[in-house]
Scaffold this active site. Sequence first.
Site, PDB file in Angstrom:
ATOM      1  N   ASP A   9       3.023   8.025  -4.077  1.00  0.00           N
ATOM      2  CA  ASP A   9       2.333   6.781  -4.443  1.00  0.00           C
ATOM      3  C   ASP A   9       3.193   5.714  -4.531  1.00  0.00           C
ATOM      4  O   ASP A   9       4.599   5.975  -4.592  1.00  0.00           O
ATOM      5  CB  ASP A   9       1.526   6.949  -5.662  1.00  0.00           C
ATOM      6  CG  ASP A   9       0.912   5.597  -5.946  1.00  0.00           C
ATOM      7  OD1 ASP A   9       0.298   4.983  -5.329  1.00  0.00           O
ATOM      8  OD2 ASP A   9       0.840   5.116  -7.214  1.00  0.00           O
ATOM      9  N   ASP A  11       2.965   2.060  -6.233  1.00  0.00           N
ATOM     10  CA  ASP A  11       2.863   1.155  -7.291  1.00  0.00           C
ATOM     11  C   ASP A  11       2.594   1.737  -8.616  1.00  0.00           C
ATOM     12  O   ASP A  11       1.850   2.612  -8.658  1.00  0.00           O
ATOM     13  CB  ASP A  11       1.749   0.247  -7.265  1.00  0.00           C
ATOM     14  CG  ASP A  11       1.870  -0.987  -6.328  1.00  0.00           C
ATOM     15  OD1 ASP A  11       2.587  -1.949  -6.738  1.00  0.00           O
ATOM     16  OD2 ASP A  11       1.357  -0.885  -5.101  1.00  0.00           O
ATOM     17  N   ASP A 168       0.206   8.405  -9.993  1.00  0.00           N
ATOM     18  CA  ASP A 168       0.242   7.840 -11.429  1.00  0.00           C
ATOM     19  C   ASP A 168      -1.075   7.471 -12.097  1.00  0.00           C
ATOM     20  O   ASP A 168      -1.191   7.216 -13.317  1.00  0.00           O
ATOM     21  CB  ASP A 168       1.171   6.823 -11.698  1.00  0.00           C
ATOM     22  CG  ASP A 168       0.562   5.413 -10.820  1.00  0.00           C
ATOM     23  OD1 ASP A 168       0.367   5.504  -9.666  1.00  0.00           O
ATOM     24  OD2 ASP A 168       0.252   4.494 -11.784  1.00  0.00           O
TER      25      ASP A 168
END
Length: 222
Positions: A9, A11, A168
């Site tokens: 990922d 961001d 996240d």
Amino acid sequence: MPLRAMIFDFDGLILDTETPEFTAWQEVYAAHGATLEQQIWAQVIGTTESSWDPWLHLEGLIGYPVDRETLRAGRQARHHALIAAEVSRPGIESWLDEASDLGLAVGLASSSSREWVTTHLHRLGLLDRFAVIATGDRVRRTKPDPAVYLLALAELGVDAAEAIAVEDSANGIAAAKAAGLVCVAIPNPMTACLDLSRADLVLDSPADMTIREVARRTASGA
């Protein structure tokens, strides 16, 4: 199947863009005597699909409309200034180094636009670390829909069983699992309080475990 690829990922995982964005919104709310709760904000992390509107929420709290256009410019400038002070999250570059040493293909799957992702990767000196960059503006739906992960897998030329996703957020984990991937979660300050239980493994930091160890742990189901 042997591990052939890692898909990251962006961001909140490679670069913490999420805390700066929340901080910028908190400041807008505070200027109007209101409070933006982290648990409410959390629903938009990792996706562009949420129907929740922070402007409507603010106006509902204070009971009157705000000058959105004027406030938007200031909020965006503050957000970008805070992000400009951020560096890559601890341990991420070590994992990228290890992935390279292991001969793994490395991809990126993000709900954000390609311009957003590549601009920040270039600033961090990490752009050339990724063989594939699959972004939200290249698919019909973003996370938690699996489309961006399916695109990354297709362009890497690997099966889901041969790759590990690193995320996240709950929305990101849902997307990775829907694409058939093993998923490791490494939360940031904004997502550490969320339910990340769908991940196959949750780490506080990449420094907690090597990629080799992650592969062994997730393969054994430990």
